[in-house]
Each structure stands twice: as structure tokens, then as C-alpha cells.
Write a protein that holds these residues in place. Sequence first.
Motif, short mmCIF file in Angstrom:
data_model
loop_
_atom_site.label_atom_id
_atom_site.label_comp_id
_atom_site.label_asym_id
_atom_site.label_seq_id
_atom_site.Cartn_x
_atom_site.Cartn_y
_atom_site.Cartn_z
N TYR A 1 0.96 -0.99 7.69
CA TYR A 1 2.17 -1.82 7.68
C TYR A 1 1.75 -3.28 7.62
N PHE A 2 2.47 -4.08 6.82
CA PHE A 2 2.19 -5.50 6.71
C PHE A 2 3.47 -6.32 6.76
N ILE A 3 3.34 -7.57 7.21
CA ILE A 3 4.48 -8.48 7.33
C ILE A 3 4.18 -9.76 6.54
N SER A 4 5.16 -10.22 5.79
CA SER A 4 5.06 -11.53 5.13
C SER A 4 5.93 -12.54 5.86
N SER A 5 5.69 -13.82 5.59
CA SER A 5 6.50 -14.93 6.12
C SER A 5 6.48 -15.05 7.64
N HIS A 6 5.47 -14.47 8.29
CA HIS A 6 5.33 -14.65 9.74
C HIS A 6 4.88 -16.08 10.02
N PRO A 7 5.28 -16.67 11.14
CA PRO A 7 4.78 -18.02 11.47
C PRO A 7 3.26 -18.09 11.33
N GLY A 8 2.81 -19.18 10.71
CA GLY A 8 1.38 -19.37 10.48
C GLY A 8 0.91 -18.86 9.14
N CYS A 9 1.74 -18.06 8.45
CA CYS A 9 1.34 -17.45 7.18
C CYS A 9 1.76 -18.32 6.00
N LYS A 10 0.81 -18.61 5.11
CA LYS A 10 1.08 -19.40 3.91
C LYS A 10 0.85 -18.53 2.67
N GLU A 11 1.27 -19.06 1.52
CA GLU A 11 1.14 -18.28 0.28
C GLU A 11 -0.30 -17.86 0.01
N GLU A 12 -1.23 -18.76 0.28
CA GLU A 12 -2.64 -18.41 0.04
C GLU A 12 -3.09 -17.25 0.92
N ASP A 13 -2.55 -17.17 2.13
CA ASP A 13 -2.87 -16.04 3.01
C ASP A 13 -2.37 -14.74 2.40
N MET A 14 -1.19 -14.79 1.79
CA MET A 14 -0.64 -13.59 1.16
C MET A 14 -1.43 -13.23 -0.11
N ALA A 15 -1.90 -14.24 -0.82
CA ALA A 15 -2.72 -13.97 -2.01
C ALA A 15 -4.04 -13.31 -1.59
N GLU A 16 -4.61 -13.79 -0.49
CA GLU A 16 -5.83 -13.17 0.03
C GLU A 16 -5.55 -11.74 0.48
N LEU A 17 -4.36 -11.52 1.06
CA LEU A 17 -3.97 -10.16 1.47
C LEU A 17 -3.94 -9.23 0.26
N ALA A 18 -3.40 -9.73 -0.86
CA ALA A 18 -3.35 -8.92 -2.08
C ALA A 18 -4.76 -8.54 -2.53
N VAL A 19 -5.66 -9.50 -2.48
CA VAL A 19 -7.05 -9.23 -2.89
C VAL A 19 -7.72 -8.22 -1.96
N GLN A 20 -7.51 -8.41 -0.66
CA GLN A 20 -8.15 -7.51 0.32
C GLN A 20 -7.62 -6.08 0.19
N THR A 21 -6.29 -5.94 0.04
CA THR A 21 -5.73 -4.59 -0.05
C THR A 21 -6.07 -3.94 -1.39
N LYS A 22 -6.24 -4.75 -2.44
CA LYS A 22 -6.70 -4.18 -3.72
C LYS A 22 -8.11 -3.65 -3.55
N ARG A 23 -8.97 -4.43 -2.87
CA ARG A 23 -10.36 -4.01 -2.67
C ARG A 23 -10.43 -2.68 -1.92
N LEU A 24 -9.46 -2.46 -1.01
CA LEU A 24 -9.45 -1.22 -0.24
C LEU A 24 -8.64 -0.11 -0.93
N ASP A 25 -8.16 -0.41 -2.15
CA ASP A 25 -7.46 0.57 -2.98
C ASP A 25 -6.11 0.98 -2.38
N PHE A 26 -5.38 0.01 -1.82
CA PHE A 26 -4.04 0.27 -1.30
C PHE A 26 -2.99 -0.27 -2.27
N HIS A 27 -2.00 0.53 -2.57
CA HIS A 27 -0.76 0.06 -3.20
C HIS A 27 0.29 0.11 -2.10
N LEU A 28 0.62 -1.05 -1.56
CA LEU A 28 1.39 -1.11 -0.32
C LEU A 28 2.83 -0.62 -0.50
N GLU A 29 3.30 0.09 0.53
CA GLU A 29 4.68 0.60 0.57
C GLU A 29 5.42 0.07 1.79
#
Length: 616
Positions: free
Chosen positions: A512-540
Motif C-alpha cells: 500500500y502506498f500514499i501520495s500527497s502526504h505532508p513532506g512528500c514532493k513530486e520528486e519523491d513520487m518520481a523516485e517511488l515510481a523508479v523504486q517500485t518499477k525496479r521491484l517489478d510492482f504495478h501498483l494497485e
Amino acid sequence: MKEYKLTDWLPTTKKEVELRGWEELDVILFSGDAYVDHPSFGAAVIGRILEAEGLRIAIVPQPNWRDDLRDFKKLGRPRLFFGVSAGCMDSMVNKYTANKRLRSDDAYTPDARPDMRPEYPSIVYTRILKELWPDTPVVLGGIEASMRRLTHYDYWQDTVRKSILCDSGADLLIYGMGEKPIVDLARHLQKEIETASIEQITVAHLKALDFIPQTAYISSSIQPNADDILLASHEECLSDKKKQAANFRFIEEESNKYAASRMIQYVGKEAIVVNPPYPPMNQQELDHSFDLPYTRLPHPKYKNKRIPAYDMIKFSVNIHRGCFGGCAFCTISAHQGKFIVSRSKESILKEVSDVTQLPDFKGYLSDLGGPSANMYMMKGIDEDICRKCKRPSCIHPKVCPNLNTDHKPLLDIYRSVDALPGIKKSFIGSGVRYDLLLHRSKKEEINRHADEYTRELISRHVSGRLKVAPEHTSDEVLYIMRKPSFKQFEEFKKIFDRINREENMRQQLIPYFISSHPGCKEEDMAELAVQTKRLDFHLEQVQDFTPTPMTVATEAWYTGYHPYTLEPVFSAKTPREKLAQRQFFFWYKPDERRNIISELKRLGRKDLIDQLYGKP
């Protein structure tokens, strides 16, 4: 299968009251939820706990507030008080999405109808009752009232609101889990009737009981004591966001202490007084609450109608209360407390046996858990240390050395349940805290039990998909969330995959993941996309952060300051900012690709474009 009569449920109509041979009622409960006689539904718990005191209780579920108010009149006035609860969820969370869109269904209503409760039932129901029966006390409870007991930010109205006591006109508010205060209140009121030889409790009688723990009330003549905590007033919070943020630290700390202080917050010339909570329940008290004669079924009035929230839990068993995770966005510890209170093995096995007698039960328990899956029987090794502690979390920023993290009692519960006649398999549907599984104790025996639990969980108690909640990949964001480093999730995933290979299984790990939490910026979400791709997750399983009343994250989101440091915290607030973050969850969808590439170019992060989509 056990057969039930209509009188096995608490009465909901005049006819059902008469079937019991009653001429009057002691307490009448009004609830925003349908009446399901089950220990997961608050109105049923409060009704049954008062019934066990020898009182005559009725429940009016989802009363019609738009007609001639016959639902509010049909049972007359009770001898002691009216009880009002919005239901198992805050009504605004129930009615609206994180984007403030009206939901098309309501899980706590027959056939999921979305129009069976008003916004803020705590306020609406109470005002109606006070208009009809002005001198009969109204006691508020439930999560909506609990989380709104002091000045709070309301996301849906985008405003700072006073205590719900002010807006509703209720005479008393019970916060947190309500069994102990409601029983204490009822006993005192019963005693008043007996000693004063009166037939009816009035508001004046209730006002005299201003000493009951875990209650809040309005006072125009309170005299603060030296050890009271005087919060910034409602008016100060309106004019100074930093004072609103600072208030929250006191509120959270006092909610999670063994011996808390009374809190006072002025609203104009009156004061909201919040008495300290009771100490945590003991096992015997919790067993008593769960062992009451619930039918575990919806009231017969809902015949042939589906209540989605009930369908989710009807074949599940809750084995403990409380959560010491202290997640910044979660209301569980604010409502149930951080101290774990575990049911006895006997009580759990009795309830599981009851579940096996339910219609349609095929031998599979959907969950054997709690607010978290694996905190059963965990508490302080030296409880004297716990009595002095005011940390909101026992495992953040690191696991407390005084916390007993032994999984052996939980293993024993799993094995004992699975050995019962009629049980083919028990699944774990609650979220698993993998940081507790990975934690290394100084006692090797505890580490061995953790490893044993991990293997048994994965190999025997997963229904194909195991839910876990890393929530983010950025350690900076995770720290604000009070969640462990993402490295721990990666470590757990390796263990999960290895055990699946060894057991010849093909199960999925669902994060489970959350976006727009306090402290979270767009670059953090972009890094999240890279990390979850590396782990072969298509998030639901993803969501936008929703600021709900009385959480650390909500206060940081609204005020722009972290309540514990009073340092500035960034939050995505506009629809454009929130959408820009959310899109990164779905980097793998072709229709998101162009927007994501455009956004990363704007941020000057071509390196992340290459990692997500390869070099051109």
C-alpha cells in the motif's frame, strides 16, 4: 447452525420493546450505521455492555432526519440518557473521497445506499433530540465525536471547527473506546435515581458527574488546577496556525499515557474540559466485552439486504485492541490507544467456534487479527517504564528496547484455531508489521519465534495475496509518516519471495502506498515510481492522503508545521499538485507516460525518465 428469535437482538422498534415485556427504556442509542449485532460495530458493543449491567437498551439505527422525525419520537425518552454515534467511521470520510467527491455507496448501510445518514450525524441527531427532549441528557460517542472533541481542522469544509460539543449541544462526550466510561456513567446515574428517589435523570444530574475519566464537557465556571494542561484557545488557533499545531502534541501525548493530565481549551467564555483517559483495559475486561451475547448477524429487519462492511468481517475475529505503531496519518492509536490489550486464548477460541455456526460459513476465517496483524500480547517488559512514557509510538524511530516483541503467543493462537473442528484454514487479512518481524531482539529465542512466525504466516495463512503497508519509498517522507525505512520492505520482500520458492507457492505481496502526504514532493513520487518499477510492482492499492481530524499528518497538512518540532512542512494541496503526485503510481500505463515525462522534464530529472522508460 444456531436459530435466533427477534428478541435475541436489542430492540429497534416499539413492538420489539413490548415483545420483551418492557414498559420503559433506560438508554436509547442512535447510530449512523445499520444495526449489526457484532463486536466490530460500536453501537452493538455499547448496547450489549449496558445490557449486561441490567439496563433496558434500544438502538435506533440510521434514523430518518428529513421527515416528521418519527424515528426520534417512537421510543419516547429514556430514564437515563440518549446515546448518539455517527457510526464506525467519521461521516465525512464515509461520504466523500479524498478529492471531496460524493461517494456512490456506504458500506455500513443495507445495499450500500449512500443517502441514509446526514453529514455530521453526531450534530444532526443530537440537535433533534435536544429540541424534542431538552432536559434529557445526550451523550456523544464514536470515532466522529472522539476525533472532534477539541478544536480541529475539517478538510471537507476547509475550516477550523470548534469542539463538536459546541456545534451539537450534547451534554457529555465519551472519547476513545467507550465501554469503561459508559458503564461508569450508567452506574452513577442509576445510583442517583435510587438515592434521590427520582424517576428520570435530567441534564442537571449529568452535569454533576464531571469527574468521570475519558469524558469531555463544556464548562462556564471551570477552575484550572496546577497540573492541568491549558491548550491554546479556539480563537488563538484560528488566528495562529502554529498554536493549533502545538496543541496537537499535548493532545496526542496525553491520549497515550497511563496517567494523563486534564486538558482545558477555551472557546469564547466557555471551556472544553477533557478528563484524562482510563488506564488500558485488562484482559478480563476486554474478554467481557467480546463475550457478550452477540448474534453476530445483522438485525432481521435487513433480511435479503447486503451490508458490505458486515460481509467484510463476518468470518473474521479480532484478537486484540490498540496499536503502538503511531502512524502519523492513522486514527487507531488516537481512538484505541497505543497500549495493546489482548484477549485470552479461551475467549478467542469461543468466538471462532461461534463463527463456525454461522450460515454460509465454509471453514475459512477471513482474518484473525486486529488493528495490526502481529501485535498480539506485545507490551512493555517493565511496565513501570511504560507508565512514565509519552512516546506516541513504541517502534518509531526505532523499536523500544523495553518492548516485548515475542510472536510465540500469536503462533499458539494460530495453531489452536486451526485445530478447531470446522476450521479448514485461517487467513490473516490485517496489515502485517514487517518491521516487528525483522527486528532482532537480544534474546535469540524471540528472534527464532519471529522467523518461525514469518514462515508460518507466509506458508499457511495467506490467501494468495499478503497486504503490507510500506506507504512510501523516501526515508524522509517515511520518517514524517512514522514508518520504517523502505529498505526494511525490500528485505521482507526477499524473505517473502524465498519462502514462496521453498514452499513451491506463487503468492503475491501487495504493498500500500500514499501520495500527497505532508513532506512528500513530486520528486519523491518520481523516485517511488523508479523504486517500485525496479521491484517489478504495478501498483494497485494506492490512495491520496486524506486529512482526517486529529492526526499528526492532518495538523501538519493544514498548519504547515510539524506539531512536534514546529518546523515548516511542505504539503501538496491543490488538485493540480495532488494529481501530479498521484500519476507516478501509474507510470506503467501508456496514457500516463506523456504527462510523467513532461513533469520530469519540468523538474529537471531526465535521469528518472531514463530509469522509468529507458534511454531514447
